[in-house]
Scaffold this active site. Structure first.
Site, PDB file in Angstrom:
ATOM      1  CB  SER A  49      -0.925   0.000   1.224  1.00  0.00           C
ATOM      2  OG  SER A  49      -0.156   0.049   2.412  1.00  0.00           O
ATOM      3  CG  HIS A  50       2.159   3.347   2.618  1.00  0.00           C
ATOM      4  ND1 HIS A  50       1.091   2.587   3.070  1.00  0.00           N
ATOM      5  CD2 HIS A  50       1.819   4.632   2.863  1.00  0.00           C
ATOM      6  CE1 HIS A  50       0.174   3.376   3.584  1.00  0.00           C
ATOM      7  NE2 HIS A  50       0.584   4.619   3.471  1.00  0.00           N
ATOM      8  CG  ASP A 190      -6.561  -1.370   2.714  1.00  0.00           C
ATOM      9  OD1 ASP A 190      -5.769  -1.514   1.764  1.00  0.00           O
ATOM     10  OD2 ASP A 190      -6.262  -1.619   3.904  1.00  0.00           O
TER      11      ASP A 190
HETATM   12  P1  NDP Z   1      -2.981  -2.268   9.683  1.00  0.00           P
HETATM   13  O1  NDP Z   1      -4.383  -2.213  10.161  1.00  0.00           O
HETATM   14  O2  NDP Z   1      -2.621  -3.220   8.597  1.00  0.00           O
HETATM   15  O3  NDP Z   1      -2.052  -2.521  10.964  1.00  0.00           O
HETATM   16  C1  NDP Z   1      -0.699  -2.576  10.792  1.00  0.00           C
HETATM   17  C2  NDP Z   1       0.018  -2.842  12.102  1.00  0.00           C
HETATM   18  O4  NDP Z   1      -0.655  -3.800  12.898  1.00  0.00           O
HETATM   19  C3  NDP Z   1       1.371  -3.420  11.787  1.00  0.00           C
HETATM   20  O5  NDP Z   1       2.276  -3.024  12.769  1.00  0.00           O
HETATM   21  C4  NDP Z   1       1.065  -4.909  11.804  1.00  0.00           C
HETATM   22  O6  NDP Z   1       2.219  -5.718  11.959  1.00  0.00           O
HETATM   23  C5  NDP Z   1       0.135  -5.000  12.973  1.00  0.00           C
HETATM   24  N1  NDP Z   1      -0.746  -6.151  12.886  1.00  0.00           N
HETATM   25  C6  NDP Z   1      -1.608  -6.452  11.901  1.00  0.00           C
HETATM   26  N2  NDP Z   1      -2.268  -7.603  12.174  1.00  0.00           N
HETATM   27  C7  NDP Z   1      -1.809  -8.032  13.367  1.00  0.00           C
HETATM   28  C8  NDP Z   1      -2.088  -9.156  14.188  1.00  0.00           C
HETATM   29  N3  NDP Z   1      -2.990 -10.068  13.832  1.00  0.00           N
HETATM   30  N4  NDP Z   1      -1.428  -9.272  15.353  1.00  0.00           N
HETATM   31  C9  NDP Z   1      -0.522  -8.360  15.736  1.00  0.00           C
HETATM   32  N5  NDP Z   1      -0.210  -7.274  14.996  1.00  0.00           N
HETATM   33  C10 NDP Z   1      -0.840  -7.111  13.831  1.00  0.00           C
HETATM   34  O7  NDP Z   1      -2.450  -0.826   9.232  1.00  0.00           O
HETATM   35  P2  NDP Z   1      -3.258   0.337   8.505  1.00  0.00           P
HETATM   36  O8  NDP Z   1      -3.903  -0.215   7.292  1.00  0.00           O
HETATM   37  O9  NDP Z   1      -4.081   1.060   9.487  1.00  0.00           O
HETATM   38  O10 NDP Z   1      -2.045   1.314   8.084  1.00  0.00           O
HETATM   39  C11 NDP Z   1      -1.144   0.910   7.081  1.00  0.00           C
HETATM   40  C12 NDP Z   1      -0.063   1.954   6.885  1.00  0.00           C
HETATM   41  O11 NDP Z   1      -0.613   3.153   6.399  1.00  0.00           O
HETATM   42  C13 NDP Z   1       0.741   2.343   8.128  1.00  0.00           C
HETATM   43  O12 NDP Z   1       2.102   2.046   7.828  1.00  0.00           O
HETATM   44  C14 NDP Z   1       0.530   3.837   8.282  1.00  0.00           C
HETATM   45  O13 NDP Z   1       1.677   4.571   8.708  1.00  0.00           O
HETATM   46  C15 NDP Z   1       0.175   4.229   6.861  1.00  0.00           C
HETATM   47  N6  NDP Z   1      -0.598   5.474   6.809  1.00  0.00           N
HETATM   48  C16 NDP Z   1       0.032   6.636   6.444  1.00  0.00           C
HETATM   49  C17 NDP Z   1      -0.672   7.815   6.377  1.00  0.00           C
HETATM   50  C18 NDP Z   1       0.004   9.101   6.009  1.00  0.00           C
HETATM   51  O14 NDP Z   1      -0.672  10.099   5.820  1.00  0.00           O
HETATM   52  N7  NDP Z   1       1.285   9.182   5.912  1.00  0.00           N
HETATM   53  C19 NDP Z   1      -2.111   7.880   6.676  1.00  0.00           C
HETATM   54  C20 NDP Z   1      -2.654   6.620   7.113  1.00  0.00           C
HETATM   55  C21 NDP Z   1      -1.920   5.455   7.151  1.00  0.00           C
HETATM   56  P3  NDP Z   1       2.830  -6.471  10.631  1.00  0.00           P
HETATM   57  O15 NDP Z   1       3.469  -5.365   9.852  1.00  0.00           O
HETATM   58  O16 NDP Z   1       3.798  -7.482  11.148  1.00  0.00           O
HETATM   59  O17 NDP Z   1       1.679  -7.105   9.914  1.00  0.00           O
END
Ligand code: NDP
Length: 340
Positions: A49-50, A190
């Site tokens: 996604s990024h 998403d």
């Molecule tokens: P997710 O809901 O996918 O959550 C991601 C985090 O939760 C990760 O650290 C992931 O670890 C952990 N995780 C996911 N599933 C589990 C699980 N079952 N058990 C334990 N930990 C878990 O993330 P989002 O979709 O909310 O966000 C994705 C990205 O978007 C982020 O990196 C965020 O910084 C970015 N973003 C940036 C913005 C901007 O303006 N710059 C704005 C909004 C979002 P793992 O990586 O190991 O799966």
């Protein structure tokens, strides 16, 4: 071998592809390098996604009226504990890179230090930043607003951004503990993907323009997203607006949206990073403190629960050895944007 509709790339090829698009769009070399690097790191860790998917959006941002293609960040010391990095309307990433040595030095001298990045266009994931700080032996938190797409709990009009929050904790003999997520119930990208593929959203991701809960991605994109965790996520997201906005003299998600004036560039605002040195704050007993932290992590893994970032590190090891795959459609789109 890749599926017939996929293209396999090694990580150097990912970086070169990203750099070529950014250069062609007119982004200066100093800015382009860290943007290409974070895109590569996201592909390496399976966080598409990024990754390369962001390049067409980057080109749109680079071409927008407010963006400064040759921005040179200005780094200054606001107080002994605070380093300010004015990104001068370029991307956040070069400002972070240039200010990081001062953040580390201050945190290790004072126990806690703040990096306030101002006037930055922001599209990137926050985990690469807190992970790199954790590898310096420091704990940290990072947060940033975005554009006002998210309604507060109990409301129906967008006020808050998708406002990501990340945390990193250094570990002695293994990779740092890191989490990083948006405070919206679902990432905006998403929801856009669900719209493109004709899928409905799970319950609780957003409201239509009349404020009714909706599972239709098109209706939610035209209405409002919601925060995770009801009033709890709403309050956390508000904290991020305040700490990474007015506290450091920068725009909120509402102000960023106004500033954009319909150009659909990346959000433009501030970012706040706070770093803590466990060696200074931990009562002169780093070994015991580290042991206590490890007991918490073992409490997860001993019962089969996974730690955040665990999946990312596994994917990293695999992709470093094998490269990554992207769809032929995305690859062709990137080539059309000047990718080589
Ligand atoms: P997710 O809901 O996918 O959550 C991601 C985090 O939760 C990760 O650290 C992931 O670890 C952990 N995780 C996911 N599933 C589990 C699980 N079952 N058990 C334990 N930990 C878990 O993330 P989002 O979709 O909310 O966000 C994705 C990205 O978007 C982020 O990196 C965020 O910084 C970015 N973003 C940036 C913005 C901007 O303006 N710059 C704005 C909004 C979002 P793992 O990586 O190991 O799966």
């Amino acid at each position: 071998s890749p599926a017939s509709d996929a293209v396999r790339l090694d990580l150097d090829e990912v970086r070169s592809l990203a750099l070529s698009v950014l250069r062609k769009a007119g982004l200066c070399e100093a800015q382009a390098r860290p943007v290409a690097q974070t895109i590569t790191e996201c592909e390496r860790d399976g966080r598409q996604s990024h990754g390369l998917l962001r390049l067409p959006g980057c080109v749109m941002t680079i071409n927008s009226a407010n963006f400064n293609r040759t921005a040179e960040p200005v780094i200054s010391e606001l107080t002994p504990a605070v380093v300010r990095a004015d990104a001068c309307f370029g991307y956040s990433l070069l400002a972070f890179e240039r200010a990081l040595p001062q953040l580390e030095q201050k945190a290790k001298a004072l126990g806690v230090a703040v990096l306030a990045i101002n006037n930055c266009f922001h599209f990137s994931a926050l985990w690469p930043e807190v992970e790199s700080i954790a590898r310096m032996g420091l704990a940290s938190m990072a947060m940033t607003p975005s554009h006002a797409w998210v309604a507060p709990s109990g409301g129906m009009r967008p006020v808050l951004g998708t406002n990501p929050f990340a945390f990193g904790w250094p570990r002695a003999d293994t990779d740092p503990y890191v989490f990083d997520f948006a405070t919206s119930a679902m990432a905006r990208s998403d929801i856009a993907m669900a719209k493109l593929s004709g899928q409905m959203l799970p319950d609780g991701c957003g409201l239509d323009a009349q404020g009714r809960p909706s599972n239709d991605p098109a209706a939610v994109l035209a209405g409002a997203m919601t925060t995770f965790g009801g009033h709890k996520g709403s309050a956390l997201s508000t904290m991020i607006e305040l700490l990474a906005g007015p506290l450091i003299g920068d725009m909120t998600s509402l102000a960023s949206m106004d500033f954009d004036a319909g150009e659909r560039a990346a959000p433009c605002h501030g970012e706040l990073i706070v770093a803590f040195d466990p060696a200074l704050l931990g009562n002169d007993d780093p070994a015991t403190n580290q042991q206590r932290a490890e007991q918490v992590f073992a409490g997860f893994t001993d019962q089969g629960a996974r730690l955040p970032s665990q999946q990312r590190y596994l994917t990293r090891a695999h992709n470093k050895a094998n490269g990554i795959e992207i769809s032929r459609e995305l690859y062709d789109r990137i080539l059309a944007h000047g990718g080589e």
